[in-house]
Design a protein around this motif. Structure first.
Motif, PDB file in Angstrom:
ATOM      1  N   GLU A  68       0.835  -1.192   0.000  1.00  0.00           N
ATOM      2  CA  GLU A  68       0.000   0.000   0.000  1.00  0.00           C
ATOM      3  C   GLU A  68       0.877   1.251   0.000  1.00  0.00           C
ATOM      4  O   GLU A  68       0.563   2.270  -0.605  1.00  0.00           O
ATOM      5  CB  GLU A  68      -0.897  -0.018   1.244  1.00  0.00           C
ATOM      6  N   ARG A  71       1.936   2.037  -3.457  1.00  0.00           N
ATOM      7  CA  ARG A  71       0.823   2.582  -4.238  1.00  0.00           C
ATOM      8  C   ARG A  71       0.485   4.001  -3.825  1.00  0.00           C
ATOM      9  O   ARG A  71      -0.011   4.798  -4.621  1.00  0.00           O
ATOM     10  CB  ARG A  71      -0.404   1.674  -4.119  1.00  0.00           C
ATOM     11  N   ALA A  72       0.766   4.332  -2.555  1.00  0.00           N
ATOM     12  CA  ALA A  72       0.517   5.700  -2.108  1.00  0.00           C
ATOM     13  C   ALA A  72       1.439   6.692  -2.816  1.00  0.00           C
ATOM     14  O   ALA A  72       1.128   7.865  -2.933  1.00  0.00           O
ATOM     15  CB  ALA A  72       0.700   5.790  -0.601  1.00  0.00           C
ATOM     16  N   GLY A  75       1.402   7.320  -9.246  1.00  0.00           N
ATOM     17  CA  GLY A  75       0.350   7.782 -10.140  1.00  0.00           C
ATOM     18  C   GLY A  75       0.482   6.972 -11.409  1.00  0.00           C
ATOM     19  O   GLY A  75       1.589   6.794 -11.923  1.00  0.00           O
ATOM     20  N   LYS A 100      -7.441   6.938  -3.381  1.00  0.00           N
ATOM     21  CA  LYS A 100      -6.045   7.178  -3.024  1.00  0.00           C
ATOM     22  C   LYS A 100      -5.933   7.689  -1.596  1.00  0.00           C
ATOM     23  O   LYS A 100      -4.854   8.096  -1.165  1.00  0.00           O
ATOM     24  CB  LYS A 100      -5.419   8.160  -4.018  1.00  0.00           C
ATOM     25  N   ASN A 147      -2.809  12.666  -6.549  1.00  0.00           N
ATOM     26  CA  ASN A 147      -2.220  12.448  -5.213  1.00  0.00           C
ATOM     27  C   ASN A 147      -0.783  12.968  -5.115  1.00  0.00           C
ATOM     28  O   ASN A 147      -0.044  12.538  -4.239  1.00  0.00           O
ATOM     29  CB  ASN A 147      -2.258  10.959  -4.858  1.00  0.00           C
ATOM     30  N   PRO A 149       1.943  12.309  -6.965  1.00  0.00           N
ATOM     31  CA  PRO A 149       2.763  11.098  -6.878  1.00  0.00           C
ATOM     32  C   PRO A 149       4.259  11.408  -6.889  1.00  0.00           C
ATOM     33  O   PRO A 149       4.678  12.424  -7.428  1.00  0.00           O
ATOM     34  CB  PRO A 149       2.374  10.323  -8.142  1.00  0.00           C
TER      35      PRO A 149
ATOM     36  N   THR B 105      -4.183   0.312  -8.789  1.00  0.00           N
ATOM     37  CA  THR B 105      -2.978   1.077  -8.473  1.00  0.00           C
ATOM     38  C   THR B 105      -3.243   2.177  -7.443  1.00  0.00           C
ATOM     39  O   THR B 105      -2.369   2.953  -7.124  1.00  0.00           O
ATOM     40  CB  THR B 105      -2.399   1.737  -9.736  1.00  0.00           C
ATOM     41  N   THR B 106      -4.468   2.248  -6.934  1.00  0.00           N
ATOM     42  CA  THR B 106      -4.727   3.217  -5.874  1.00  0.00           C
ATOM     43  C   THR B 106      -4.363   2.573  -4.538  1.00  0.00           C
ATOM     44  O   THR B 106      -4.154   1.368  -4.467  1.00  0.00           O
ATOM     45  CB  THR B 106      -6.195   3.645  -5.870  1.00  0.00           C
ATOM     46  N   ARG B 107      -4.313   3.378  -3.520  1.00  0.00           N
ATOM     47  CA  ARG B 107      -3.910   2.850  -2.212  1.00  0.00           C
ATOM     48  C   ARG B 107      -4.795   1.717  -1.730  1.00  0.00           C
ATOM     49  O   ARG B 107      -4.346   0.708  -1.234  1.00  0.00           O
ATOM     50  CB  ARG B 107      -3.999   3.957  -1.177  1.00  0.00           C
TER      51      ARG B 107
END
Lengths: 229, 237, 149
Positions: A68, A71-72, A75, A100, A147, A149, B105-107
């Motif tokens: 996770e 992924r945070a 983008g 997100k 987000n 990225p 692909t998001t958190r």
């Protein structure tokens, strides 16, 4: 930040789509060049954590791709994406922002900022299904950026953009690349020439060139033509 | 200047621009979103047609009970399979709409998105059951639990088989296998209700003595199937 | 609570306490990191706990830190500012207040915190917070009126 791709391979039943590729990227824009079917998309999917490599690994400063936390930082713009049919551009970006983990109030603010940035403010309330290909692609770019990225992976981001949009996109990416790891694939050499400070070239799943391209190495377009076409 | 001074205070406490705010906040691990928050977030994205269908089922239960329509419970048992099918179809909505790759692909990966959706739809079905069973039970002088079990069994059967089917190669190809299964279950119920009085009697007798056990067993089976489906959604084709 | 907003508030508070830009920013960042390590799972950045952490960090730093020199243009009035005189009066009135009164005015009227948050942040009772706030506001009004008259 350092993105490390270490010996990744993707083996399908009768084909090796990506074969033992390794490289490291830091902040800046890297172009990934290759003909269709060279394995660009497969490589990018593995770097985005969508596909699990058959062997090898991807990490960002030691954070593995399948977490996770990774992924945070990410983008991602897929080569092809859809949307829930009822979505407007604004709803779409807000939805991704929510996934997100961006807090609601901030997500709203950020969405407006990003839509402005990609030049969709005036149609933000319109449904995506009424959009042209170029507009839809800009929505895709917007969602990838929402987000802030640290790692931005864009699969054929300029596909479907008209020349004006393409220029705007290049400027945007050049700006973002100042403090972000940007990896984008294309088969249009001029996209790469203008903004990429670093270059990767793939053929049949293998990396055949890695590094900066400069005048001394000759005409990139010509090199590309000789290698790929 | 009466209370004006309060607005002027901000200037007095102004600090020089922080230099590393942006990088710091970007690197700061974003806050985690709790499951209830995630559920609320996803509730907003449940399709209106699903709410309408749920409302329609509740309306049928209420009107049928108030007007003492004998077949209310039969109609509900025939419609519940569709409620199950809709829920199962929802597990593949991302894929169908081409959103799967983005949502992976998001958190909160696709897996948790689908889990949240399943939970929401589960809660909706549960609410339908909670409203309709006591009403029907009261109107027709039956036990609430047994009425609930009668409505629930076809729902669970449809859901578990649909989950299985949607994961199978054929189900993946067609995309609407769940609806076919729901229709099948529904038709069988209709057939038995109308043409096989013996079976109905036996079935009701069985529900009376074993209904709760059967429902619990089906629930466990459904839960296992759901678990498999949710774990499988990220297997990117 | 928006993360950025929380950052600004804590930073402003730390700067008030320390008068040193870089240390105030270090304290702000340390505050967030400690909050995370104390809470484990972060669902929400609770501002009152952030204040408590920041306040303690500031106490530790206070002895060690030298305040930034005031920028030379610190007193320069903004051109076309028709409220310049009022500003000067507020500044003078504020300067006369004890630090803890200034602190509570910052929390209440600049950062816009609820009294419930303030009493938690300062580690005092709700009643004490009200009283201190009232007294600080009275002193401000008083010295502004004297100044005006």
């Amino acid at each position: 930040m350092k993105l490390t791709v270490n010996g990744i391979t993707k083996q399908y039943k009768n084909k090796t789509a990506v074969d033992q590729i390794s490289f490291q990227l830091t902040e800046g824009v890297t172009g990934l060049l290759g003909a269709n079917g060279a394995g660009k998309t497969t490589l990018m999917r593995m770097a985005s954590g969508i596909l699990t490599p058959t062997s090898g690994s991807v990490d960002a400063d030691g954070i593995p791709v399948d977490t996770e936390e990774y992924r945070a930082l990410l983008g991602y713009l897929p080569q092809d994406f859809g949307y829930y049919p009822e979505f407007t551009a604004r709803e779409f970006v807000q939805y991704i922002a929510a996934l997100k983990g961006i807090e609601k109030k901030k997500a709203k603010k950020k969405t407006e900022e990003i839509l402005e940035l990609v030049g969709l403010s005036d149609v933000a309330g319109k449904r995506i299904r009424t959009f042209s290909g170029g507009m839809k692609q800009r929505v895709g770019i917007a969602q990838a950026l929402v987000n802030d990225p640290k790692i931005l992976i864009l699969d054929e981001p300029t596909a479907g953009l008209d020349p004006k949009e393409r220029v705007r996109f290049r400027n945007l990416i050049a700006e973002i690349g100042k403090d972000t790891i940007v990896l984008f694939s294309t088969h249009i050499v001029s996209d790469v020439e203008r903004i990429a400070s670093n270059l990767l070239m793939m053929r049949e799943g293998k990396l055949i060139y890695e590094g900066a391209w400069n005048e001394q190495k000759g005409d990139l377009e010509k090199f590309y033509m000789e290698e790929f076409e | 200047m009466k209370e004006d001074w309060k607005t002027l205070l901000s200037d007095e406490f102004q600090a020089p621009q922080p230099k590393h705010k942006k990088e710091f906040l970007r690197n700061l691990r974003a806050r985690e979103v709790s499951m209830p928050e995630m559920l609320l977030q996803q509730v907003a994205y449940v399709r209106p047609s699903i709410w309408l269908f749920a409302l329609a089922l509740v309306a049928i239960a209420i009107v049928g009970s108030l007007m003492r329509v004998e077949t209310t419970v039969n109609v509900l048992t025939m419609l519940m399979p569709f409620s199950a099918a809709i829920a199962v179809l929802e597990t593949r909505r991302s894929e169908r709409c081409g959103m799967a790759e983005l949502e992976m692909t998001t958190r909160f990966s696709l897996r948790s998105v689908v889990l949240a959706r399943m939970m929401i739809l589960g809660i909706v079905s549960f609410l339908i059951l909670c409203i309709s069973s006591p009403m029907i039970a009261a109107a027709f002088d039956a036990g609430t639990v047994l009425t609930a079990v009668r409505i629930l069994i076809p729902y669970l059967i449809t859901m578990s088989i649909s989950l299985l089917a949607e994961r199978s190669p054929l189900g993946r190809k067609t995309g609407y296998a769940s609806l076919a299964i729901a229709s099948g279950v529904s038709i069988i119920i209709y057939w038995i209700d109308n043409y096989e009085p013996n079976v109905v009697a036996n079935y009701l007798g069985m529900i009376d003595s074993w209904g709760i056990m059967i429902a619990l067993g089906l629930m466990a089976f459904t839960a296992v199937e759901q678990w498999k489906t949710i774990n499988g959604v990220e297997a990117f084709a | 609570m928006d993360l950025e907003e929380a950052y600004d508030k804590i930073y402003r508070y730390a700067y008030f306490k320390l008068n040193n830009q870089s240390v105030a920013e270090d304290v702000t960042q340390e505050t967030f990191l400690r909050f995370i390590s104390q809470k484990g799972n972060v669902h929400e950045y609770e501002i009152k706990y952030l204040y408590v952490i920041a306040r303690n960090l500031c106490i530790d730093e206070y002895r060690r830190v030298k305040a930034d020199p005031l920028p030379e243009d610190y007193d320069a009035p903004a051109p076309f500012d028709d409220r310049r005189e009022e500003r000067m009066m507020v500044r003078e009135a504020l300067a006369k207040l004890p630090r803890e009164d200034q602190e509570i005015l910052l929390l209440r009227h600049v950062n816009g915190e609820a009294v419930g948050t303030i009493c938690k942040a300062l580690g005092i009772s709700r009643f004490a917070a009200y009283r201190r706030l009232k007294s600080a506001e009275d002193k401000m009004r008083e010295s502004l009126e004297v100044n005006e008259g």
